[in-house]
Design an enzyme around this catalytic site. Structure first.
Site, PDB file in Angstrom:
ATOM      1  N   HIS A  75       5.179   5.892   3.222  1.00  0.00           N
ATOM      2  CA  HIS A  75       6.091   5.127   4.093  1.00  0.00           C
ATOM      3  C   HIS A  75       7.439   5.845   4.268  1.00  0.00           C
ATOM      4  O   HIS A  75       8.476   5.209   4.382  1.00  0.00           O
ATOM      5  CB  HIS A  75       6.311   3.704   3.558  1.00  0.00           C
ATOM      6  CG  HIS A  75       5.121   2.823   3.776  1.00  0.00           C
ATOM      7  ND1 HIS A  75       4.849   2.209   4.981  1.00  0.00           N
ATOM      8  CD2 HIS A  75       4.105   2.473   2.946  1.00  0.00           C
ATOM      9  CE1 HIS A  75       3.722   1.503   4.866  1.00  0.00           C
ATOM     10  NE2 HIS A  75       3.252   1.658   3.659  1.00  0.00           N
ATOM     11  N   GLY A  93     -13.029   3.159   4.997  1.00  0.00           N
ATOM     12  CA  GLY A  93     -11.982   2.322   4.415  1.00  0.00           C
ATOM     13  C   GLY A  93     -11.335   2.895   3.165  1.00  0.00           C
ATOM     14  O   GLY A  93     -10.644   2.209   2.430  1.00  0.00           O
ATOM     15  N   GLY A 102      -9.093   5.280   3.091  1.00  0.00           N
ATOM     16  CA  GLY A 102      -7.725   5.768   3.296  1.00  0.00           C
ATOM     17  C   GLY A 102      -7.630   7.283   3.291  1.00  0.00           C
ATOM     18  O   GLY A 102      -6.560   7.849   3.096  1.00  0.00           O
ATOM     19  N   ASP A 120      -1.238  12.678   8.899  1.00  0.00           N
ATOM     20  CA  ASP A 120      -2.697  12.737   8.762  1.00  0.00           C
ATOM     21  C   ASP A 120      -3.324  13.892   9.548  1.00  0.00           C
ATOM     22  O   ASP A 120      -4.033  14.717   8.977  1.00  0.00           O
ATOM     23  CB  ASP A 120      -3.322  11.395   9.148  1.00  0.00           C
ATOM     24  CG  ASP A 120      -2.855  10.265   8.235  1.00  0.00           C
ATOM     25  OD1 ASP A 120      -2.196  10.564   7.218  1.00  0.00           O
ATOM     26  OD2 ASP A 120      -3.138   9.098   8.541  1.00  0.00           O
TER      27      ASP A 120
END
Length: 382
Positions: A32, A118, A120, A168
Site C-alpha cells: 500500500h 486467489g 495474490g 505487478d
C-alpha cells in the site's frame, strides 16, 4: 506446461506456436505504498502464465484458454472488451498496441498457467505481460519492456476496471533470478538486490478467503492518503505524496492530521522506510533483521492501515510464535489472500503442520502452502 501448451495449440490450430512466459510475483515488503509513489520490493516467482501464439493471415484473433477450457474470437477492427472475461486482457493489450502504432495482425493464441487462483501472486498482470511479450515477439515489434508494463497497467485500468499500481506488471517483466527489485513507483526505475536466504525459504500461506470489503476499503485507504497529503502540504509545502516524508517527521504529522487519518499516513511513511531497511538487511545478509521488518510490516498493515482480517492475523500470529520462522506478514491488498513467511528450509513440513490444523479448527478452511522461488522475468521461450 510449455510442452502441454504446444500440443494443445497444434491440435487446435494445426501449427506450431511461438511460446512466451511471464511470471507471477511476490512482494517482499512495501504494501500500500505504490499509489503514494512510494517504494516496493517485489520479485518474480517460478509460477506464471504461458502464451502460445502464431499468425493466421486473418483479421480475426482466435483464442483458447486451457484454464477455462473456453474458445473466444474477436475482430481486430472491432475490439469491445467484455467485463470480467479472460479474453478482455488480450483485447486490451491489442487495443493499446494498435493505438501506439504497432500493426497487430490476426493471430491464434492458447493461454495456460499454474498460478494458484486467489493467491495474490498477480495472475492478471502476468497474463497481460505474457500476451504483450508474445505479440511483440511474433511480429518482431521489439517493444521495450517498460512499454509492455505500462500497456499492462493501462489495460487493467481501462478494460478490466482495476486501478492497479505499476508493481505487478513491472515485477513480471523485469524480474531476475535470485534478485528482488527495489522499485521506485515515482520514477518507475529499479535496483536489483540479491536475495540470498541461506538455510531459509519463502513460503506463502493462502488463507483461502477473500472478503468483499477489499475493493471499497482499498478506495477508502487511497482517499485517506490523498486527503492527508492535502492537509500536510500547509506545513510541508514541498511534498507531493506521503513518500516524501520521513520517520523523523511523524511527530509533526501526528499533530497536523485528524486522529482517523494519522495511522494511515503513518503506515505509508514507515513502510517506505522499511523497504529501504529490508533491502539493506538482505544486501548484508542479515536475515534476522529482515524477518523483524516483515513482522513490523504486518503489525502496521493490521493495526494502522487496517487492511488485514482475522484469518491473516491468525496465520501471522501463529507463524511469528514459531522459532523456525524469522518473520511473516500479510502480502497484497489485504482482507484475504496470503501471508509470506521466512521459514527454516529443513522445517517446512513442521511449519505447515503447526498452521494447518489450528487454522482448520478456527476457520473451517484448509490453508494452501506455496513455495516461492525467486525467478526470471518475462521472456520468449521460442
Amino acid at each position: 506446461m510449455h510442452t502441454q501448451l504446444t500440443k494443445t495449440f497444434q491440435s487446435y490450430f494445426a501449427t506450431t506456436p511461438l511460446v512466451a512466459f511471464a511470471p507471477g510475483r511476490i512482494n517482499l515488503i512495501g504494501e500500500h505504498t505504490d499509489y503514494q509513489e512510494g517504494f516496493v520490493f517485489p520479485a518474480a516467482v517460478s509460477q506464471g502464465i504461458w502464451v502460445g501464439i502464431q499468425k493466421n493471415s486473418l483479421t480475426v484473433c482466435r483464442l483458447y484458454s486451457m484454464d477455462f477450457a473456453q474458445e473466444f474470437s474477436f475482430e481486430l477492427d472491432f475490439i469491445s472488451p467484455k467485463n470480467g472475461h479472460w479474453a478482455t486482457y488480450v483485447m486490451g493489450m491489442c487495443a493499446l498496441m494498435k493505438q501506439s502504432g504497432y500493426e497487430v495482425q490476426g493471430f491464434d493464441m492458447v493461454i495456460g498457467g499454474n498460478i494458484p487462483v486467489g493467491s495474490g501472486l498477480s495472475s492478471s498482470a502476468a497474463l497481460s505481460v505474457a500476451i504483450g511479450t508474445a505479440i511483440s515477439g511474433l511480429f518482431d515489434f521489439q517493444i521495450p519492456k517498460k512499454n509492455i508494463v505500462l500497456y499492462a497497467q493501462k489495460s487493467e485500468h481501462l478494460y478490466a476496471g482495476v486501478k492497479c499500481g505499476i508493481m505487478d506488471p513491472y515485477a513480471s517483466a523485469f524480474g531476475a533470478a535470485g534478485k528482488a527489485l527495489l522499485l521506485d513507483c515515482r520514477s518507475n526505475t529499479h535496483e536489483e538486490i540479491p536475495v540470498n536466504l541461506g538455510e531459509y525459504s519463502l513460503i506463502l500461506v493462502n488463507s483461502k478467503v477473500k472478503h468483499s470489503l477489499a475493493d471499497s476499503a482499498y478506495n477508502k485507504r487511497r482517499e485517506a492518503c490523498e486527503e492527508s497529503v492535502k492537509i500536510l502540504q500547509s506545513e510541508f509545502p514541498e511534498i507531493h505524496t506521503l513518500r516524501d516524508l520521513k520517520n523523523s517527521d511523524l511527530e509533526k504529522v501526528k499533530q497536523l492530521l485528524p486522529s482517523e487519518l494519522f495511522p494511515k499516513a503513518k503506515h505509508v511513511i514507515t513502510e517506505c522506510a522499511r523497504v529501504h531497511e529490508a533491502a539493506a538487511a538482505l544486501q548484508s545478509g542479515d536475515l534476522a533483521s529482515f524477518g523483524k521488518l516483515l513482522n513490523a510490516s504486518h503489525q502496521s498493515l493490521s493495526q494502522d492501515f487496517e487492511v488485514s482480517c482475522p484469518e491473516l492475523d491468525f496465520l501471522a500470529d501463529k507463524a511469528q510464535a514459531l522459532d523456525i520462522v524469522l518473520g511473516t506478514r500479510m502480502m497484497g491488498g489485504g482482507f484475504g489472500g496470503c501471508t509470506i513467511n521466512l521459514v527454516k528450509t529443513s522445517e517446512l513440513e513442521a511449519f505447515q503442520a503447526a498452521l494447518k490444523t489450528p487454522y482448520q479448527q478456527a476457520f473451517q478452511k484448509t490453508p494452501e502452502f506455496i513455495l516461492a522461488e525467486i525467478s526470471e522475468g518475462a521472456r520468449v521461450l521460442g
